[in-house]
Each structure stands twice: as C-alpha cells, then as structure tokens.
Design a protein around this motif. Structure first.
Motif, PDB file in Angstrom:
ATOM      1  N   MET A  91       0.851  -1.196   0.000  1.00  0.00           N
ATOM      2  CA  MET A  91       0.000   0.000   0.000  1.00  0.00           C
ATOM      3  C   MET A  91       0.883   1.241   0.000  1.00  0.00           C
ATOM      4  N   TYR A  92       0.653   2.114  -0.967  1.00  0.00           N
ATOM      5  CA  TYR A  92       1.484   3.317  -1.093  1.00  0.00           C
ATOM      6  C   TYR A  92       1.248   4.268   0.076  1.00  0.00           C
ATOM      7  N   GLN A  93       2.341   4.795   0.637  1.00  0.00           N
ATOM      8  CA  GLN A  93       2.269   5.785   1.704  1.00  0.00           C
ATOM      9  C   GLN A  93       2.938   7.081   1.232  1.00  0.00           C
ATOM     10  N   PHE A  94       2.166   8.135   1.189  1.00  0.00           N
ATOM     11  CA  PHE A  94       2.709   9.434   0.789  1.00  0.00           C
ATOM     12  C   PHE A  94       3.581   9.987   1.907  1.00  0.00           C
ATOM     13  N   ASN A  95       4.801  10.382   1.574  1.00  0.00           N
ATOM     14  CA  ASN A  95       5.744  10.935   2.553  1.00  0.00           C
ATOM     15  C   ASN A  95       5.886  12.435   2.283  1.00  0.00           C
ATOM     16  N   ARG A  96       5.204  13.243   3.086  1.00  0.00           N
ATOM     17  CA  ARG A  96       5.194  14.690   2.830  1.00  0.00           C
ATOM     18  C   ARG A  96       6.575  15.309   3.011  1.00  0.00           C
ATOM     19  N   GLU A  97       7.338  14.808   3.971  1.00  0.00           N
ATOM     20  CA  GLU A  97       8.667  15.372   4.209  1.00  0.00           C
ATOM     21  C   GLU A  97       9.562  15.176   2.988  1.00  0.00           C
ATOM     22  N   GLU A  98       9.563  13.973   2.435  1.00  0.00           N
ATOM     23  CA  GLU A  98      10.341  13.711   1.219  1.00  0.00           C
ATOM     24  C   GLU A  98       9.828  14.556   0.057  1.00  0.00           C
ATOM     25  N   TYR A  99       8.517  14.640  -0.046  1.00  0.00           N
ATOM     26  CA  TYR A  99       7.894  15.407  -1.122  1.00  0.00           C
ATOM     27  C   TYR A  99       8.319  16.875  -1.065  1.00  0.00           C
ATOM     28  N   SER A 116      -4.805  13.077  -7.814  1.00  0.00           N
ATOM     29  CA  SER A 116      -5.104  12.403  -6.545  1.00  0.00           C
ATOM     30  C   SER A 116      -4.489  13.094  -5.338  1.00  0.00           C
ATOM     31  N   LEU A 117      -3.386  13.812  -5.513  1.00  0.00           N
ATOM     32  CA  LEU A 117      -2.817  14.548  -4.380  1.00  0.00           C
ATOM     33  C   LEU A 117      -3.805  15.614  -3.912  1.00  0.00           C
ATOM     34  N   ALA A 118      -4.437  16.270  -4.866  1.00  0.00           N
ATOM     35  CA  ALA A 118      -5.442  17.283  -4.530  1.00  0.00           C
ATOM     36  C   ALA A 118      -6.670  16.655  -3.885  1.00  0.00           C
ATOM     37  N   ALA A 119      -6.978  15.419  -4.286  1.00  0.00           N
ATOM     38  CA  ALA A 119      -8.155  14.736  -3.759  1.00  0.00           C
ATOM     39  C   ALA A 119      -7.921  14.176  -2.352  1.00  0.00           C
ATOM     40  N   ASN A 142      -5.950  11.686  -1.549  1.00  0.00           N
ATOM     41  CA  ASN A 142      -5.693  10.249  -1.540  1.00  0.00           C
ATOM     42  C   ASN A 142      -4.645   9.928  -2.611  1.00  0.00           C
ATOM     43  N   PRO A 143      -3.398  10.357  -2.392  1.00  0.00           N
ATOM     44  CA  PRO A 143      -2.388  10.252  -3.448  1.00  0.00           C
ATOM     45  C   PRO A 143      -2.074   8.812  -3.854  1.00  0.00           C
ATOM     46  N   GLY A 173       0.855  13.412  -9.154  1.00  0.00           N
ATOM     47  CA  GLY A 173       1.745  14.469  -9.596  1.00  0.00           C
ATOM     48  C   GLY A 173       2.320  15.227  -8.412  1.00  0.00           C
ATOM     49  N   ASP A 174       3.552  15.701  -8.581  1.00  0.00           N
ATOM     50  CA  ASP A 174       4.150  16.553  -7.549  1.00  0.00           C
ATOM     51  C   ASP A 174       3.604  17.976  -7.639  1.00  0.00           C
TER      52      ASP A 174
END
Length: 434
Positions: free
Chosen positions: A1-9, A231-234, A236-237, A242-243
């Motif tokens: 399951m993909y986990q978005f990492n805001r710090e890395e982003y 999906s980032l805007a929604a 649920n990335p 997209g970045d």
C-alpha cells in the motif's frame, strides 16, 4: 500500500517552489509545416505523408547553448524540452525506434546536447515526454479521440497490442532516466478518457522512474490532462500522483488547494502566442509587460509560470520571442527578489497591483499609480521597519499627508510628486517587517 511521505515530497519540491519561472520548449518535426505541434492530428495527416518532414529535418541553426542562455538571461531557473511529442518523433537516440533525430539528416542526439547546455548555464533540466504516440503501430488509431487516423476505418485496431506499446513507452522513459544524467523535471503529457493512471501502468512506471531518478519531480498528467488536479489534490495520493498541478493556458483564479484547503504546488504552462510548436502565421504574441504581470500573478497565488517558446525548423527561437524574453530579463534583473522564493502574502489583492512575500519581506507590485499617497492595506505602520524601491534600493517614506486623515487605520507611502511610476510595467516596493 502506497504511503505518501510529505517530508520527502517537500524536500524534492523545494527548488521548484523557489525557482518560480521556467522555459518550456516545444520543438520537433512539426516546426517544418509550421502550423503547430498538433498539425498531424488536426489535419488528419497519414503517417506516410508526415514522413516527408522526417526526411527533411535538418535544423542547421540548432544551438542549445543559445536557448539556455536566453532562458537564464530572462531570469528563468529551469527548462523543459519536448524529448518526444505526440507524433512520436524522438529528439533523443532511442534504441527502441528508428523515428528519431539521429536517423535524420541532422544525425545528432539533440536531448544530449540540450541537457549539457542547460546544466552549463546553471539551470535545472526538464524533459517532456508524451504518453501518446501517433507513430507507434500498437497505439490505438481508428476511433481514438486524438489519433490522426481516428476517422479512417482503414486504420483499424485489429492486431494492435497496447501492452506492447506500454513496454515500448516504459523502455523509452527508462532511457531518458538512465542516459542523460540527473533530471530535475519529468513532464508527462497527458491522460484522457480511459487512458489514465494504471492504464499507463502508472505505478510500475513511477517506481522505475523513482529508482533511477529519486529526486526528479513529476507533473500530474499520468492522471489528468491540462484540466483536473489529480489524486494529491483529492487527498488520496496514488503512487503516480503528480508533484505539482499543471493548469494549461490559464492562471487559477485563487491558486489551487487540496480538499482540505492546503495550498498545492502548481505551474501554469502558457504560450507566448497561441501555439506551442512553431506556427509561422501566429503573430499574436503576448507583450512582455503582460507576461511580467502574469508571472507576478502566479507567484502571488503560490504558483510557477512555465513560459513556452517554439523554435522554428532551423532550430532558432523566433525573434519576437527573443525580444520578449530580453524585456522580461531586464525587469527580472532588478526585481527578481520579489519572485524567487516568494509566494502568497496573506494580504488581499490591492486595486493597483499584487503582493508577494518571502519571510519578513513583502513585495508590493504597483501596476498603476494612485491619486495621492499609495495605500498599503493589510500592513500596520508599527509593523514596518523600512520601505525601499526594490530596483535601486531608494528609501520610500511613509506618508503623513492630511489627505488620508479620514483613513487612520490604513498605512500610506509617499512615492513622490511624479504621477508616472519609475517602472511603468511594475514598480516594486520592498517592505521589511520588524
């Protein structure tokens, strides 16, 4: 399951939100017919007829050092080149196709020369890559929404294998991510109808890209086109989110926020005239003063401006574009501090211009002068340490004129007796807060 990492982003996005201004370059075989990059689709030109441009292609004036210098002199911080547009022609030496610049009279890997020239100017390197390919036999032809042969039943889809196309497309992306050093931007274009996300094997594609180019930033068009946020805007990335959001030919009225109201990174891609690729008859160029103000508008709303040039068939950026770039560069050399690293000011847009901010510095962009002293709504007098003209560092005094005595809660500055602004396009005040 993909986990978005805001710090890395946020770490990989830091340079992009600091840069604020980049150059888009649309260039390929379509510069020869000179009717825009969609010419093959719009005019429904068969492959056999389009191949005459491939046989002719020989851009004798191509000099990416001049392109890169023009971008740097204009105050741009990054450049994005169409390594492959929808017609499938590659400006790079792909081993998976014969439809490439190294097989033309030109005989050169144009992407290789481009990335070297851009890096030499200290600019970030971006490559555009079309997910569509009107040349490849396994991409849908008849009935596809965009394909030049969409209305020609002689080009039916029997025997076409989309998975075989996807393998080809992924292999080309792998080449770009492997053979040209560090890439800063990978700009995919674009998704439509059922062709979006996993239809492109998006998770697999981005896992490969990130394994080869972990710091690269990617637009949102594996999910959407020039419209749509992704999906980032929604909130649920997906793995292929997209970045940044990529609004096309429009500046969002209020910037762009996600479903939770958090500001999103975005980049408005805009043409100088009305075409991306070279169009000889399109002389409707946006004047430099307008584009300067549109850059300021983007930054004031928390976004970037990616401004396009379309070099001609010989490889030269049109003179009109060069003149516009030079004018923008002149303004940026004096006022770039109000653009780089700046964003929303948290102050309502004034009647006379816009406001950008970096830390404790507010930049008031004055597009038109006022009658009497200039009001600085949103800033209290006791908050201000000093006010200076950004272009030359000259002190600008706060006003104590009687004419604004009816507005004791508004701070005013005195620009002097001349009703004509020092810079008629955009005079910038730098206000340092205590």
């Amino acid at each position: 399951m993909y986990q978005f990492n805001r710090e890395e982003y946020e770490r990989r996005m830091a340079w992009h939100t600091d840069a604020r201004f980049g150059m888009f370059i649309h260039w390929g075989l379509y510069a020869i017919p000179a009717r825009g990059e969609w010419v093959r689709s719009i005019e429904e030109i068969p492959k056999e007829e389009y191949m005459r441009y491939f046989e002719e292609f020989d851009p004798v004036d191509f000099d990416p050092k001049q392109w890169a210098k023009a971008a740097r002199d204009a105050g741009m911080k990054y450049v994005v080149l169409t390594a492959k547009h929808h017609d499938g022609f590659c400006l790079f030496d792909s081993k998976y196709t014969d439809f490439k610049s190294t097989n033309t009279k030109c005989g050169r890997d144009l992407v290789a020369e481009y990335v070297e020239a851009v890096r030499a100017e200290g600019l970030k390197v971006g490559l555009y890559f079309s997910l569509l390919d009107w040349y490849h036999e396994d991409f849908p032809h008849y009935g596809d929404k965009q394909h030049p042969m969409r209305n020609n039943p002689a080009y039916g889809n029997e025997g076409r294998d989309f998975n075989r196309y996807l393998e080809y497309m992924h292999n080309q992306v792998r080449e770009l991510c492997t053979n040209y050093g560090k890439l800063d931007v990978l700009w995919f274009d674009f998704s439509y109808d059922e062709l979006r996300g996993e239809a492109w094997k998006g998770t697999e594609l981005i896992e490969m890209v990130r394994s080869l180019q972990p710091e690269v930033i990617i637009d949102n068009r594996l999910e959407v086109s020039g419209e749509g946020y992704g999906s980032l805007a929604a909130g649920n990335p997906t793995p292929y989110h997209g970045d940044f959001v990529s609004p096309e030919q429009i500046i969002p009225p209020n910037g762009i926020q996600d479903v939770n109201g958090r500001d999103l990174a975005w980049e408005a891609c805009v043409t100088m005239n009305n075409h991306w690729g070279y169009c000889r008859e399109d002389r409707f160029f946006k004047p430099a003063p307008m584009l300067i103000k549109k850059l300021v508008e983007c930054v004031s709303k928390g976004g970037n401006l990616l401004l396009n040039v379309g070099p001609d068939a010989r490889g030269s950026i049109p003179p009109a574009s060069m003149e516009i770039l030079a004018q923008i560069g002149g303004w940026m050399r004096k006022n770039g501090k109000s653009i780089y690293g700046c964003g929303k000011a948290g102050i309502e847009k004034p009647d006379w211009g816009r406001v950008t901010r970096r830390g404790n510095k507010l930049y008031f962009h004055i597009f038109e002068n006022t009658v009497g002293p200039l009001p600085l709504s949103g800033v209290q007098k006791e908050e201000i340490d000093r006010v200076r003209m950004l272009a030359d560092g000259a002190e600008v005094p706060l006003s104590d004129s009687w004419v604004h005595s009816d507005y004791p809660n508004i701070t005013f500055v005195d620009l002097g007796p001349d009703p004509v602004l020092p810079d008629p396009v955009d005079t910038v005040l730098e206000i340092s807060l205590k």
